[in-house]
Design an enzyme around this catalytic site. Structure first.
Site, PDB file in Angstrom:
ATOM      1  N   HIS A 120       0.638  -0.893  -0.080  1.00 17.40           N
ATOM      2  CA  HIS A 120       0.151   0.075   0.160  1.00 17.40           C
ATOM      3  C   HIS A 120       0.478   1.051   0.097  1.00 17.40           C
ATOM      4  O   HIS A 120       0.277   2.343   0.323  1.00 17.40           O
ATOM      5  CB  HIS A 120      -0.687   0.250   0.652  1.00 17.40           C
ATOM      6  N   ASP A 157      -2.801 -11.345  -1.513  1.00 17.96           N
ATOM      7  CA  ASP A 157      -2.832 -10.620  -0.025  1.00 17.96           C
ATOM      8  C   ASP A 157      -4.351 -10.357  -0.148  1.00 17.96           C
ATOM      9  O   ASP A 157      -4.933 -10.420  -1.247  1.00 17.96           O
ATOM     10  CB  ASP A 157      -2.182  -9.571   0.008  1.00 17.96           C
ATOM     11  N   HIS A 159      -5.701  -7.929   0.320  1.00 17.62           N
ATOM     12  CA  HIS A 159      -6.492  -6.338  -0.547  1.00 17.62           C
ATOM     13  C   HIS A 159      -5.816  -6.094  -1.448  1.00 17.62           C
ATOM     14  O   HIS A 159      -4.402  -6.591  -1.550  1.00 17.62           O
ATOM     15  CB  HIS A 159      -5.967  -5.699   0.775  1.00 17.62           C
ATOM     16  N   ASP A 234      -3.961 -13.293   5.111  1.00 14.79           N
ATOM     17  CA  ASP A 234      -5.228 -12.335   5.200  1.00 14.79           C
ATOM     18  C   ASP A 234      -6.299 -12.540   4.643  1.00 14.79           C
ATOM     19  O   ASP A 234      -7.542 -12.219   4.714  1.00 14.79           O
ATOM     20  CB  ASP A 234      -5.229 -10.824   5.000  1.00 14.79           C
TER      21      ASP A 234
END
Length: 296
Positions: A120, A157, A159, A234
């Site tokens: 990110h 991931d 995200h 995750d």
């Protein structure tokens, strides 16, 4: 096996209880306990140079970050309190990914970083627990200093790897592939070279069916010399920040497929751990441990 690890990875995060820093201290112990790794497999990285950071980040952002000069507005989306120990942690973490990548390139095997996967972090800002994008910096480093000419970044991931997508938006040498939960952070997505947004609650069978269909096509089309793998756990159904429903076994099957496919194409791999926020730390450790196991 090559595993980049430094005790500074365990640095506690003030005022933020959602980020399970304990996993960085416990994962090496678990790998040793299960006989997956030996003490000699763990290597201690140094700090990355600011010049190297600027291969993927803007000089202005690098300067402000390392000198603790981010404004409150700039620091707030990151989620961590600025301090020197955090800066030192990030500089060490990024160098760990570079060193693991160089080892993988020399040996045609998998080089791991116990931490990392900070996807990110954009070229000019950080967000979502990510300050410096370790795999983006390492990819840029390989392209600048080695014979590597094409890189594939596999981001699994939960995200989207929005920062990575932004950094390489105009660089045809790097193919960014992100398979993530559609209805999850970041709510405004960047455009990777290939994005697959999965419905909330996607389970093992659907997830693996899509991955096993798409990833070989990407490798065949892009023909990379090197692969970076962001193996966030995750995606587990137990994860409090994820919206997918993979089992621990399904997550392990995902990792096995990625490593076996890269081995089939004779591609060296650097793997960073990425996210994992299940309430029970044991679930996070089991899934991360499986990632190492599946590479063998």
């Amino acid at each position: 096996m090559y595993i980049s690890y430094h005790p500074i990875y365990n640095h506690p995060v003030p005022d933020n209880h959602r980020f399970p820093m304990q996993k960085y201290a416990l994962l090496p112990q678990q790998l040793l306990h299960e006989g997956i790794a030996e003490p000699a497999d763990f290597r201690t990285p140094s700090k990355v140079s600011l010049e190297t950071l600027c291969l993927a980040h803007t000089p202005d952002y690098v300067h402000k970050f390392v000198h603790l000069q981010l404004s409150h507005k700039e620091a707030l989306p990151i989620g961590f309190v600025q301090n020197q120990q955090l800066v030192d942690r990030e500089l060490t973490l990024v160098q760990g990914t570079i060193e693991a990548a160089l080892w993988a390139l020399r040996t045609a095997e998998v080089g791991f970083n116990i931490a990392g996967g900070t996807h990110h972090a954009f070229s000019d800002r950080g967000e979502g627990f990510c300050m410096l994008n370790d795999q983006a910096v390492a990819a840029a480093y390989l392209l600048a200093h080695t014979a590597v000419r094409k890189v594939l970044i596999i981001d699994l991931d939960v995200h989207q790897g929005n920062g990575t997508a932004e950094i390489f938006r105009h660089d045809p040498r790097v193919f960014t592939f992100s398979m993530h939960a559609e209805g999850n952070y970041p709510f405004v997505k960047e455009q990777s070279d290939r994005d697959i947004a999965l419905p909330t609650g996607t389970t093992d069978a659907a997830y693996l069916s899509i991955l096993t269909s798409v990833l070989p096509e990407i490798i065949t089309a892009h023909q990379p010399d090197f692969v970076f793998y962001q193996s966030g756990v995750d995606v587990l159904s137990s994860d409090k920040l994820g919206k997918l429903s993979l089992s621990v076994q399904g997550c392990a099957d995902r990792d096995r497929f990625v490593f076996n496919l890269c081995r089939q194409y004779h591609l060296p791999v650097q793997c960073s751990m990425g996210g994992g926020y299940s309430p029970q730390l044991s679930a996070i450790l089991r899934a991360h441990t499986n990632t190492f196991m599946m590479s063998q």
